[in-house]
Design an enzyme around this catalytic site. Sequence first.
Site, PDB file in Angstrom:
ATOM      1  N   PRO A   2       0.856  -1.213  -0.118  1.00 36.57           N
ATOM      2  CA  PRO A   2       0.401   0.037   0.062  1.00 36.57           C
ATOM      3  C   PRO A   2       1.440   1.495   0.278  1.00 36.57           C
ATOM      4  O   PRO A   2       1.038   2.102   1.514  1.00 36.57           O
ATOM      5  CB  PRO A   2      -0.440  -0.559   0.754  1.00 36.57           C
ATOM      6  CG  PRO A   2       0.445  -1.174   2.506  1.00 36.57           C
ATOM      7  CD  PRO A   2       0.747  -1.870   1.234  1.00 36.57           C
ATOM      8  N   GLU A   3       0.899   1.721  -1.059  1.00 37.41           N
ATOM      9  CA  GLU A   3       1.818   3.530  -1.190  1.00 37.41           C
ATOM     10  C   GLU A   3       1.009   3.662  -2.253  1.00 37.41           C
ATOM     11  O   GLU A   3       0.092   3.103  -2.369  1.00 37.41           O
ATOM     12  CB  GLU A   3       3.040   3.518  -1.779  1.00 37.41           C
ATOM     13  CG  GLU A   3       3.931   2.791  -0.187  1.00 37.41           C
ATOM     14  CD  GLU A   3       5.034   3.689  -1.077  1.00 37.41           C
ATOM     15  OE1 GLU A   3       5.691   4.754  -1.744  1.00 37.41           O
ATOM     16  OE2 GLU A   3       6.252   2.738  -0.725  1.00 37.41           O
ATOM     17  N   LYS A  52      -3.048   7.650   0.322  1.00 34.07           N
ATOM     18  CA  LYS A  52      -3.549   5.970   0.371  1.00 34.07           C
ATOM     19  C   LYS A  52      -4.851   6.187   1.024  1.00 34.07           C
ATOM     20  O   LYS A  52      -5.178   4.994   1.477  1.00 34.07           O
ATOM     21  CB  LYS A  52      -2.711   6.052   1.940  1.00 34.07           C
ATOM     22  CG  LYS A  52      -0.701   5.774   0.849  1.00 34.07           C
ATOM     23  CD  LYS A  52      -0.132   5.990   2.265  1.00 34.07           C
ATOM     24  CE  LYS A  52       1.066   6.740   1.904  1.00 34.07           C
ATOM     25  NZ  LYS A  52       1.940   6.654   2.643  1.00 34.07           N
ATOM     26  N   ARG A 258      10.937   5.020  10.727  1.00 33.41           N
ATOM     27  CA  ARG A 258      10.627   4.242   9.034  1.00 33.41           C
ATOM     28  C   ARG A 258      11.905   4.476   9.011  1.00 33.41           C
ATOM     29  O   ARG A 258      13.265   4.823   9.478  1.00 33.41           O
ATOM     30  CB  ARG A 258       9.353   4.732   8.375  1.00 33.41           C
ATOM     31  CG  ARG A 258       8.502   5.194   8.908  1.00 33.41           C
ATOM     32  CD  ARG A 258       7.552   4.664   9.172  1.00 33.41           C
ATOM     33  NE  ARG A 258       6.860   3.296   7.983  1.00 33.41           N
ATOM     34  CZ  ARG A 258       6.459   3.696   7.108  1.00 33.41           C
ATOM     35  NH1 ARG A 258       5.662   4.008   7.539  1.00 33.41           N
ATOM     36  NH2 ARG A 258       6.515   2.210   6.476  1.00 33.41           N
TER      37      ARG A 258
END
Length: 269
Positions: A2-3, A52, A258
């Site tokens: 999911p980008e 998104k 991240r």
Amino acid sequence: MPEGHTIHRLAQDYAAAFLGTPTRVTSPQGKFSDAAALLDGAELTRTDAHGKHLFLGFRDTDWVHIHLGLFGKVGFGAAPAPPPTDTVRLRLANSTSYVDLRGPTTCALITDAEKQAIHDRLGPDPLRETSDPKAAYRRISRSRTTIAALLMDQKVIAGVGNVYRAEVLFRHRIDPYRAGRDITPAQWDAIWADLVALMREGVRNNRIDTVRPEHTPEAMGRPPRVDDHGGEVYVYRRADQPCHICGGEIRTADLAARNLFWCPQCQKP
DNA sequence: TCCTTATGTACAA
DNA sequence: TGTACCTAAGGAC
């Protein structure tokens, strides 16, 4: 996974399979049962994506708002649908197809006004026609925050995730720790144009590829490689491996919880 | 069978 | 800044 490109592709795929057909709507796992009961038998009338966030439009003003988060997954199949497993949050099924949604951060029935509020808090999306990159640059050019963090901030620019972030900075040889206000207008224009092209390609192929033809292992006379997330990339998840361009070691670091990847040789401060 | 990890975000302190 | 949340795959035992 999911980008932004994944979400825009899903908007197309949901539309292709379900638009204008009476649709069974269920929530085998139960967390969306009440809303599913309200929608069951209705027609999917339109789909939309911003960053998104995925929106499935039913009837005139009903929207299912879906955000996959880190773990969400969508799987399409041909009818007849098999018995759902107990993690299926949302299943749509018609006479020809079914689609299962698992593990989303968000799956909620919302109104037009609530949908608009989501658009309002998101930055421009390289995959939406009406997006204005200058709106993003206004925030970036005033910020002391690193460009790496700004690219992941969905209020600044919507749809870029950890892979596109790392890759676009590499493609433009920009140090991820450079402050937003030190990004020039020309650099931003180039980054935006590149994201538009890369992410459109991502929607088309349903995967992220960022390596230019002249830098493929074949073109560089190096052994072929397989990136385990399905696309060809320069730096993402390639820590301690040699850079395709300079041969130096790709580095990784924690940035805002991240994993950041970059080549210190090619992306000098 | 357990542990780690992941392309994300929201909220508390 | 840390933590919670949602799922599934892969690797270490």
